[in-house]
Design an enzyme around this catalytic site. Structure first.
Site, PDB file in Angstrom:
ATOM      1  N   ASN A  14       2.802  -0.112   2.412  1.00  0.00           N
ATOM      2  CA  ASN A  14       2.402   1.159   1.803  1.00  0.00           C
ATOM      3  C   ASN A  14       1.024   1.557   2.348  1.00  0.00           C
ATOM      4  OD1 ASN A  14       1.038   2.924  -0.049  1.00  0.00           O
ATOM      5  ND2 ASN A  14       2.668   2.561  -1.521  1.00  0.00           N
ATOM      6  N   HIS A  17      -3.456   4.013   0.786  1.00  0.00           N
ATOM      7  CA  HIS A  17      -4.896   3.881   0.602  1.00  0.00           C
ATOM      8  C   HIS A  17      -5.693   4.010   1.893  1.00  0.00           C
ATOM      9  CE1 HIS A  17      -4.272   3.730  -3.540  1.00  0.00           C
ATOM     10  NE2 HIS A  17      -3.479   2.679  -3.450  1.00  0.00           N
ATOM     11  N   HIS A  50       3.479   7.387  -0.863  1.00  0.00           N
ATOM     12  CA  HIS A  50       3.677   8.084  -2.139  1.00  0.00           C
ATOM     13  C   HIS A  50       3.020   9.453  -2.055  1.00  0.00           C
ATOM     14  CE1 HIS A  50       3.155   7.794  -6.837  1.00  0.00           C
ATOM     15  NE2 HIS A  50       3.743   8.920  -6.452  1.00  0.00           N
ATOM     16  N   ARG A  52       1.910  12.108  -4.002  1.00  0.00           N
ATOM     17  CA  ARG A  52       1.668  12.396  -5.422  1.00  0.00           C
ATOM     18  C   ARG A  52       1.567  13.896  -5.636  1.00  0.00           C
ATOM     19  NH1 ARG A  52      -0.139   7.677  -8.556  1.00  0.00           N
ATOM     20  NH2 ARG A  52      -0.430   9.197 -10.199  1.00  0.00           N
ATOM     21  N   ARG A  56      -3.567  13.268  -3.957  1.00  0.00           N
ATOM     22  CA  ARG A  56      -4.868  12.591  -3.905  1.00  0.00           C
ATOM     23  C   ARG A  56      -5.014  11.690  -2.681  1.00  0.00           C
ATOM     24  NH1 ARG A  56      -4.335   8.608  -9.053  1.00  0.00           N
ATOM     25  NH2 ARG A  56      -3.761  10.574 -10.027  1.00  0.00           N
ATOM     26  N   HIS A  57      -3.878  11.204  -2.132  1.00  0.00           N
ATOM     27  CA  HIS A  57      -4.000  10.436  -0.873  1.00  0.00           C
ATOM     28  C   HIS A  57      -3.074  11.013   0.197  1.00  0.00           C
ATOM     29  CE1 HIS A  57      -0.881   8.227  -3.040  1.00  0.00           C
ATOM     30  NE2 HIS A  57      -1.738   7.557  -3.790  1.00  0.00           N
ATOM     31  N   GLU A  77       7.907   7.621  -1.784  1.00  0.00           N
ATOM     32  CA  GLU A  77       7.791   7.481  -3.239  1.00  0.00           C
ATOM     33  C   GLU A  77       7.435   8.831  -3.809  1.00  0.00           C
ATOM     34  OE1 GLU A  77       4.866   4.663  -4.364  1.00  0.00           O
ATOM     35  OE2 GLU A  77       5.905   2.990  -3.454  1.00  0.00           O
ATOM     36  N   THR A 108       0.423   3.926 -10.225  1.00  0.00           N
ATOM     37  CA  THR A 108       1.649   3.987 -11.017  1.00  0.00           C
ATOM     38  C   THR A 108       1.604   2.928 -12.115  1.00  0.00           C
ATOM     39  OG1 THR A 108       2.729   4.552  -8.950  1.00  0.00           O
ATOM     40  CG2 THR A 108       4.158   4.090 -10.827  1.00  0.00           C
ATOM     41  N   GLU A 158      13.752  -0.845  -7.575  1.00  0.00           N
ATOM     42  CA  GLU A 158      12.549  -1.607  -7.222  1.00  0.00           C
ATOM     43  C   GLU A 158      11.961  -2.116  -8.525  1.00  0.00           C
ATOM     44  OE1 GLU A 158       9.877  -0.146  -4.219  1.00  0.00           O
ATOM     45  OE2 GLU A 158       8.140  -1.059  -5.215  1.00  0.00           O
ATOM     46  N   HIS A 197       4.253  -3.825  -6.378  1.00  0.00           N
ATOM     47  CA  HIS A 197       3.060  -3.454  -7.162  1.00  0.00           C
ATOM     48  C   HIS A 197       2.188  -4.673  -7.450  1.00  0.00           C
ATOM     49  CE1 HIS A 197       0.364  -1.008  -9.486  1.00  0.00           C
ATOM     50  NE2 HIS A 197       1.072   0.049  -9.115  1.00  0.00           N
TER      51      HIS A 197
HETATM   52  N1  PXP Z   1       6.002   0.126  -5.113  1.00  0.00           N
HETATM   53  C1  PXP Z   1       5.775   1.226  -5.874  1.00  0.00           C
HETATM   54  C2  PXP Z   1       6.947   1.910  -6.468  1.00  0.00           C
HETATM   55  C3  PXP Z   1       4.471   1.723  -6.061  1.00  0.00           C
HETATM   56  O1  PXP Z   1       4.278   2.820  -6.817  1.00  0.00           O
HETATM   57  C4  PXP Z   1       3.390   1.072  -5.442  1.00  0.00           C
HETATM   58  C5  PXP Z   1       2.016   1.601  -5.589  1.00  0.00           C
HETATM   59  O2  PXP Z   1       1.921   2.850  -4.986  1.00  0.00           O
HETATM   60  C6  PXP Z   1       3.676  -0.053  -4.642  1.00  0.00           C
HETATM   61  C7  PXP Z   1       4.989  -0.523  -4.514  1.00  0.00           C
HETATM   62  C8  PXP Z   1       2.597  -0.793  -3.930  1.00  0.00           C
HETATM   63  O3  PXP Z   1       1.726  -1.358  -4.856  1.00  0.00           O
HETATM   64  P1  PXP Z   1       0.366  -2.004  -4.356  1.00  0.00           P
HETATM   65  O4  PXP Z   1      -0.400  -0.887  -3.697  1.00  0.00           O
HETATM   66  O5  PXP Z   1      -0.261  -2.500  -5.604  1.00  0.00           O
HETATM   67  O6  PXP Z   1       0.703  -3.075  -3.376  1.00  0.00           O
END
Ligand code: PXP
Length: 246
Positions: A14, A17, A50, A52, A56-57, A77, A108, A158, A197
């Site tokens: 992901n 960030h 994601h 959003r 924001r990102h 996402e 999330t 998931e 997550h």
């Molecule tokens: N899976 C989902 C559905 C998420 O919303 C997120 C966070 O955006 C992640 C995985 C990844 O989580 P993390 O950034 O904490 O590794």
């Protein structure tokens, strides 16, 4: 359709960030698409982003560029809204993971209440299924939510491992049991199981060892670790940890 377990475990990186850091200054760097390509070169099987509602990102342009430049599946996402559905149908990414979204949250928080929102989710999932996107529902490890995913014809869930990643001791062991039971129940019902997550080098092994889990989506920790060791090494180390646990 039955799979043989343990199946190979995919890593989705992901890159949200990277965009968070970019947006802190409003310019073009660091570029999340460059990070995505680097993560793929280091062994990521897919990229997760994601979009959003408040942008924001990740931005709309990031999604367009990821669709154009990636050679691996993109997992988009998004919240279950008409706006996001239209964007997904325009781009048709490989996968769409539906997440709950609250404006004021930092990340999330918790899975989507698929059981309580059947009527709202059903047409969105049907439209995505028809468009050929592989729909995933980000849910708590709960039999009621898995049952709802079955009724909604979602091919993937998931499992939210955020609680597991924050707990320790007996509470963590209990949450791990819930995750294992949920993964087994989903797979028994023909649903592919992913997890994500809050995963890190230190807590990934137990999740990677759940035989029915076929994909992990990991972001924040990897992007943070990249500051110290580089993204290439961070992704490679995560792959090693996942493979060792399998
Ligand atoms: N899976 C989902 C559905 C998420 O919303 C997120 C966070 O955006 C992640 C995985 C990844 O989580 P993390 O950034 O904490 O590794």
């Amino acid at each position: 359709m039955s799979a043989t377990y343990p199946a190979p475990l995919r890593l989705g990186v992901n890159i949200d960030h990277v965009a968070t850091v970019r947006n802190a200054r409003g310019g073009a760097t660091p570029d999340p698409v460059r990070a995505a390509l680097l993560a793929v070169a280091a062994g990521a099987d897919g990229i997760t982003a994601h979009l959003r509602e408040d942008r924001r990102h990740i931005t709309d342009d990031d999604i367009a560029r990821l669709m154009a430049e990636l050679t691996v599946p993109l997992n988009l996402e998004m919240a279950a809204t008409e706006e996001m559905l239209a964007i997904a149908l325009r781009h048709r990414p490989h996968a769409v993971c539906i997440v709950p979204e609250k404006r004021e949250e930092r990340t999330t928080e918790g899975g989507i209440d698929a059981a309580g929102q059947h009527n709202r989710l059903a047409p969105i999932i049907a439209a995505l299924n028809d468009a050929g996107c592989r729909v995933s529902l980000f849910i708590e490890p709960d039999a009621r939510q898995i049952d709802a995913a079955v009724r909604l014809c979602a091919p993937v869930v998931e499992l939210h491992v955020g609680r597991y990643s924050e707990l320790d001791g007996a509470e963590r062991a209990e949450e791990l049991r819930r995750l294992s039971d949920a993964a087994a129940l989903a797979a028994k019902n023909g649903i592919e199981v992913h997890a994500g997550h809050g995963l890190t080098f230190d807590n990934v092994a137990a999740i990677a060892a759940i035989p029915q889990v076929m994909e992990l989506n990991i972001g924040h920790f990897l992007i943070g670790e990249a500051i110290f060791v580089g993204l290439d090494e961070a992704v490679r180390e995560m792959r090693r940890a996942m493979d060792a646990a399998r």
